[in-house]
Design an enzyme around this catalytic site. Structure first.
Site, mmCIF file in Angstrom:
data_model
loop_
_atom_site.group_PDB
_atom_site.id
_atom_site.type_symbol
_atom_site.label_atom_id
_atom_site.label_comp_id
_atom_site.label_asym_id
_atom_site.label_seq_id
_atom_site.Cartn_x
_atom_site.Cartn_y
_atom_site.Cartn_z
ATOM 1 N N LYS B 266 0.837 -1.190 0.000
ATOM 2 C CA LYS B 266 0.000 0.000 0.000
ATOM 3 C C LYS B 266 0.875 1.245 0.000
ATOM 4 O O LYS B 266 1.910 1.289 0.694
ATOM 5 C CB LYS B 266 -0.906 0.036 1.235
ATOM 6 C CG LYS B 266 -1.922 -1.102 1.289
ATOM 7 C CD LYS B 266 -3.011 -0.933 0.251
ATOM 8 C CE LYS B 266 -4.017 -2.075 0.239
ATOM 9 N NZ LYS B 266 -4.782 -2.202 1.469
ATOM 10 N N ASP B 397 -2.504 -8.155 17.403
ATOM 11 C CA ASP B 397 -3.305 -7.481 16.391
ATOM 12 C C ASP B 397 -4.503 -8.338 15.994
ATOM 13 O O ASP B 397 -4.353 -9.522 15.693
ATOM 14 C CB ASP B 397 -2.401 -7.229 15.169
ATOM 15 C CG ASP B 397 -3.045 -6.347 14.126
ATOM 16 O OD1 ASP B 397 -3.139 -5.129 14.380
ATOM 17 O OD2 ASP B 397 -3.457 -6.881 13.073
ATOM 18 N N GLU B 426 -5.901 -6.417 20.811
ATOM 19 C CA GLU B 426 -6.381 -5.312 19.987
ATOM 20 C C GLU B 426 -7.632 -5.780 19.256
ATOM 21 O O GLU B 426 -7.606 -6.095 18.075
ATOM 22 C CB GLU B 426 -5.308 -4.853 18.981
ATOM 23 C CG GLU B 426 -5.682 -3.590 18.227
ATOM 24 C CD GLU B 426 -6.097 -3.828 16.774
ATOM 25 O OE1 GLU B 426 -6.502 -2.845 16.126
ATOM 26 O OE2 GLU B 426 -6.021 -4.971 16.274
ATOM 27 N N LYS B 538 1.106 4.671 9.384
ATOM 28 C CA LYS B 538 1.098 3.263 9.004
ATOM 29 C C LYS B 538 1.700 3.059 7.616
ATOM 30 O O LYS B 538 2.209 1.981 7.308
ATOM 31 C CB LYS B 538 -0.346 2.719 8.990
ATOM 32 C CG LYS B 538 -0.925 2.446 10.361
ATOM 33 C CD LYS B 538 -2.407 2.149 10.296
ATOM 34 C CE LYS B 538 -2.686 0.832 9.583
ATOM 35 N NZ LYS B 538 -4.157 0.553 9.541
ATOM 36 N N TYR B 539 1.615 4.113 6.774
ATOM 37 C CA TYR B 539 2.039 3.945 5.383
ATOM 38 C C TYR B 539 3.203 4.844 4.997
ATOM 39 O O TYR B 539 3.696 4.768 3.890
ATOM 40 C CB TYR B 539 0.853 4.209 4.440
ATOM 41 C CG TYR B 539 -0.363 3.404 4.813
ATOM 42 C CD1 TYR B 539 -0.406 2.028 4.544
ATOM 43 C CD2 TYR B 539 -1.436 4.002 5.464
ATOM 44 C CE1 TYR B 539 -1.504 1.281 4.930
ATOM 45 C CE2 TYR B 539 -2.542 3.253 5.841
ATOM 46 C CZ TYR B 539 -2.573 1.901 5.578
ATOM 47 O OH TYR B 539 -3.651 1.161 5.958
#
Lengths: 678, 678
Positions: B266, B397, B426, B538-539
């Site tokens: 991504k 996660d 989470e 995150k990216y």
């Protein structure tokens, strides 16, 4: 034999199942309701009642789940199946009916439903216009696998459906075929259960006759039914039964009918001095003439007892027998089975005592003796003996002084052979112990109602009795008085007290009873400073004038008629108290689940003065429209009032009739005339 | 291996015990508390905490009972013993301490105490002046039997006492000897346990480090700790740790540190278009360089990771690692273990999806595959690998998309070897599923706090989280934001929103965490129309200016200092909300069990306007005398107010500081000066 052994067998099987391939069983089943002490004790139902089972059922992720209730009569080889439906917040509900008396069991199964999961995802992808060629192949393989689990026509239909999904037609047609509800229904018939989760316990239900939940008891001393000055017999008592039936009762309950001991026999008013001719207490059981399986000679014979039962049956009455597991010093057991009693160091047998009080006319059984097993068997045989004489209802005396594990075993053994037998526990003991007796198998229980007379006491006590899990195992029976207990409010409250206590007992609790004819004749003389009757019928023969003009028999009969006609009185759930602005006025309602029958009761708890005030009804609970009039029909007086809205005025005078029992009638067709209320 | 097998062994033993001589075991033990799902799951405690066990314990009749708690570390051969004391209504209480990490178990035993029963009755008879010669002989035989169970000095003492009871002395002296408390204590040391009842289940406790209950987490991306324009390394991240320590946190938590996949990587803002140099999401785990047991080459090596852990330890910080059980298409598992993934009919591997959304950069593991056992073992080995590198805290996660039975097994296996490891789940999932994960072993759980912003929402949510049985297994961790979630109130509420949410997270919940430096720098730009950050870390790699004048680092550090100093913040029980007359003002207090530490928090939930009003304190809860002044010391501002009575005025302006954290100080010595408040 013992419950624990059954549990052991059941648990081992459940654990075995859970361990195999556990890693791929993704569904969890938790918080299963109803259950009592995590399934250690059965929940109680009556014949043909429904059981609504709830559970939290969930798995990881977002897959669609399915599940079912498994239930069966204990001992049946295979499970019956009821559907489970998802409600909110991962709570599921399934309902089934118990159509036979005796023990039933139930558990739950749930599993991931790959087809329903796939179908839901396919729909979302198709709606988004995504290519679903591969998805259709996935679905085809699920349907083909299901075809392999199916038989006959369903198998061919599913096979054809699988082929349709994977053939080279237009995708839109194949999606439509995949989403066809007919296919879903077919798939639901042959779920893949290979990775189902079974709830780790099998829960139990005790199914009893309807009488266990809805009953009116009439207790009387057969020896008081003879001609004045004579010892009544069971034949006399049989002639008394039409009176009991006319009053509308279901159960004619007799104190013990066995030979009465002579050693240390108690005289009138529980005196240690016995006069010649004193009949003694029926609870001092056993004499030369026999013990728990014999009939007191002055009452008659076992044959007479059977005649009594037959006459009761002709009148639609059940006979309840009092079972008191204790012996007089003259009981044959004392000589034949000294090992069942506790010996004192001086070689005498330990009599009952509550220091400093001594009850030398009573020898308790020693349940801790080495011979406990033969004692248990003998006591069981007493129940079975009377069952053989036609008795199906037992009132058990002081069960709280015998071990709970004994009752658990004994009542289960009686029911195993005769599942139609019901048991009332006469335990006025500590709350946990009373609940414990109900858990181990008593159908009904005496309660503290007898002493609860303030409005707030009744409200808080009813709140306790109608809360889960108590409702799952404890069925209260309300008695305004018993031969042992003449509460203070009856001693001093006069006729209004008897009226109000009868109304309360009969309407608050689906099971109630009176000790008559003392009750309807408003007997209220106590031994000074005590909560017991003067000239107690426990120690002497009484003669009652049933035709006395002031007798409350009309009221009792009326209450029993109302109870029978109004199904809202056949259970205790859906009891709601409504506030009043006068603490002497207590107002509550009962209704059926569907709201088709609603009754509002108002009583004046002040037995001396007229009280008036406003009741504030919870109209939502009653399903009443706050803007429309409704009619309340006083079933006791047969008069009707037009009420409207939550606040309504009430005045109750103890000199007249200090209670209303209002049937609520709502407009159903129009509003121009009374006859349109229903 | 599996929990069910342990259960099986335990149940079989318990049932065996109960069945032997069941008829003479008169005591019942019911409603044992605490327990979760009837003992199916452990209750949770932290090291050296006390466990207060309650149960209903009763028997038939009126005999005196005694009982004890049995407890031990799992695997210990013999039980440790704690006393049980009777409270009210047949409820008993026993307390013990869990002094080692790991699994403990406990159960209860109770029995009839014939000596205490006899002693009580003797006393009543003697007081009534009755002859007790025979009773003394009964007592002598009880004492002599106890002497037989005793050893050494106690045996001789009891033998002598028995002889004294039966000798021919004056009765009054023998009664005095019988009632001597010394004799009772001696008898209590050698109870007759032959007919004791053991509770039918052994219940389990999971004892974890104190950190499981009281912790402050700081999440940051190590790749953002480098020089501007560079990919930060674990060495850079180690240099960042003093900042985390200065802010007062206990745990430095890193997103996954493993090689990041390239296929379908991504781009910025979760774009499907990836630019050269885009670093990818750390949660797309696995590349040619390795999988879950490797370190992303741009972050460094496993050696660097160990250095990072060592530096953290020097600062008193624990390192938490993010464990995300999923694979990028480039993960070595995909080629080496294709059996762990679901294949589609076209031979490709099924990527993650939430139709119509597709996550083609992520391959989920197929926990229903035939090779599930080898998959479980491999996943366990990932935890153990990082434990070997010094990690003792894991943030897991999306655990709600993996089977609960897997977690139950996996976490137990890690703890079996390393009982000091803690796990944070989470899972922002459905309530039952979140609770399920806590039951199967997660130490702490993310919560809905992130979205609960109205006062009534916070109150009702806290009521749910602090009620039994939730408190026995679920430890909430409150996060104002995470890299995935920028809630709307932070997007729009400006600095006051960050202040208030930090205060609420840190004071409502004993466990809390922030995602920094985004939080203290009040990052509030969202991707339009979403609850996610714009330019999400995150990216992409972000550079944060820690020295910015408006940073909330002072507030965070202050809150962490206050939390450490005030033990009332180390747990969540004894949280009480106090009414205010302004719905924007939320007021609550926390206190320690002994009332020695009480803090009142008031926040203004209107992030735009000053709000004022009256709080009405529950003085009884706070142990405050309504007639005396008390001092509230605002720990945030270091200013003090004199308050008196329940109603007190508060004004909070978001332009200044929209929260009070008041330490309550009561008069302890006098009332003439401030320094006498404590």
């Amino acid at each position: 034999m013992l419950y624990v052994e059954r549990v052991k067998k059941r648990n081992a099987a459940a654990v075995e199942r859970a361990a195999s391939d556990a890693g791929r069983r993704r569904v969890l089943i938790e918080n299963v309701w109803p259950c009592v002490d995590a399934g250690r004790y059965p929940i109680k139902r009556v014949l043909n009642q429904h059981v609504a089972v709830q559970a939290d059922i969930y798995a990881d992720g977002h897959d669609v789940l399915d599940g079912r209730v498994l239930y069966r009569r204990e001992g049946e080889a295979s499970w019956r199946i009821a559907a489970l439906e998802r409600e909110v917040n991962d709570r599921w509900l399934g309902v089934f009916q118990v159509t036979d008396l005796g023990r039933w069991e139930y558990t739950l199964e749930a599993w991931v439903d790959p087809f329903a999961t796939w179908r839901e995802q396919l729909q979302r992808k198709a709606e988004a216009g995504q290519d679903v060629a591969i998805e259709l192949l996935v679905g085809a393989s699920l349907v083909r696998a299901a075809a392999g689990r199916a038989e006959g026509e369903l198998a061919s239909e599913l096979e054809a459906a699988a082929t349709a999904l994977e053939r080279n037609g237009p995708e839109v047609d194949r999606v439509a075929a995949a989403l066809d509800p007919v296919l879903s229904r077919g798939m639901d018939q042959v779920p893949d259960l290979s990775r189902k989760t079974r709830f780790e316990r099998e829960l139990c239900i005790l199914v009893e006759p309807v009488l266990a939940q809805f009953s009116a008891w009439y207790e009387f001393f057969p020896r008081s039914t003879g001609k004045p000055g004579q010892h009544g017999t069971l034949r006399d008592a049989a002639r008394f039964l039409p009176y009991v039936a006319e009053l509308g009762f279901d159960i004619a309950y007799l104190p013990p009918v066995h030979p009465i001991g002579r050693t240390h026999r108690k005289g009138a008013d529980n005196s240690l001095e016995v006069e010649p001719g004193d009949p003694g207490s029926p609870w001092a059981i056993g004499a030369a003439e026999g013990g728990h399986k014999a009939v007191h000679p002055e009452l008659g014979t076992v044959e007479d007892f059977r005649y009594f039962v037959a006459q009761a049956e002709r009148l639609g009455l059940k006979v309840a027998l009092d079972i008191a597991f204790q012996a007089s010093p003259d009981h044959p057991y004392v000589a034949e089975h000294p090992e069942w009693f506790r010996k004192r160091p001086d070689g005498t047998i330990q009599y009952a005592e509550n220091p400093p009080k001594k009850y030398q006319d009573i020898y308790p059984f020693d349940f801790e003796c080495e011979a406990w097993e033969s004692l248990w068997q003998e006591l069981l045989s007493i129940f079975l003996f009377w069952v053989a004489q036609g008795v199906r209802v037992f009132r058990v005396d002081n069960p709280h002084t015998k071990p709970l594990r004994f009752w658990e075993w004994c009542l289960a053994e009686v029911r195993r052979q005769h599942p139609d037998v019901i048991f009332l526990a006469e335990a006025f003991a500590r709350p946990k112990l009373m609940y414990g007796l109900a858990k181990v198998g008593f159908s009904q229980s005496y309660t503290y109602f007898t002493w609860r007379d303030a409005g707030w006491e009744l409200q808080s006590y009813m709140a306790e009795l109608t809360q889960p899990p108590v409702t799952e195992f404890f069925r209260p029976s309300f008695w305004p008085a018993t031969p042992d207990i003449l509460p203070e409010h009856l001693q001093t409250g006069g006729r209004p007290a008897f009226v109000v206590r009868a109304v309360l007992a009969a309407t608050l609790s689906s099971n109630f009873g009176i000790y008559g004819p003392a009750f309807e004749l408003m007997e209220n003389q106590s031994r000074p400073g005590s909560g017991e009757y003067a000239n107690s019928e426990k120690y002497e023969i009484r003669h009652w004038d049933l035709e006395r003009a002031d007798s409350l028999r009309w009221l009792i009969a009326h209450l029993n008629r109302i109870r029978r006609r109004h199904p809202c009185f056949h259970a205790n759930d859906r009891l709601v108290f409504h506030p009043t602005d006068n603490e002497h006025l207590l107002c509550f309602s009962k209704r059926t689940a569907d709201g088709s029958d609603i009754v509002i009761v108002v009583v004046n708890l002040d037995f001396f003065n007229a009280q008036f005030g406003w009741v504030t009804l919870d109209l939502g609970e009653l399903g009443l429209d706050p803007k429309r009039e409704f009619q309340v029909h006083d079933l006791l007086r047969d008069v009707r009032f037009q009420w409207r809205g939550a606040k309504n005025y009430v005045r109750l005078d103890p000199k007249e009739l200090p209670a209303h029992v209002f049937h609520v009638r709502r407009h159903v067709r129009g509003e121009h005339a009374f006859e349109y209320f229903a």
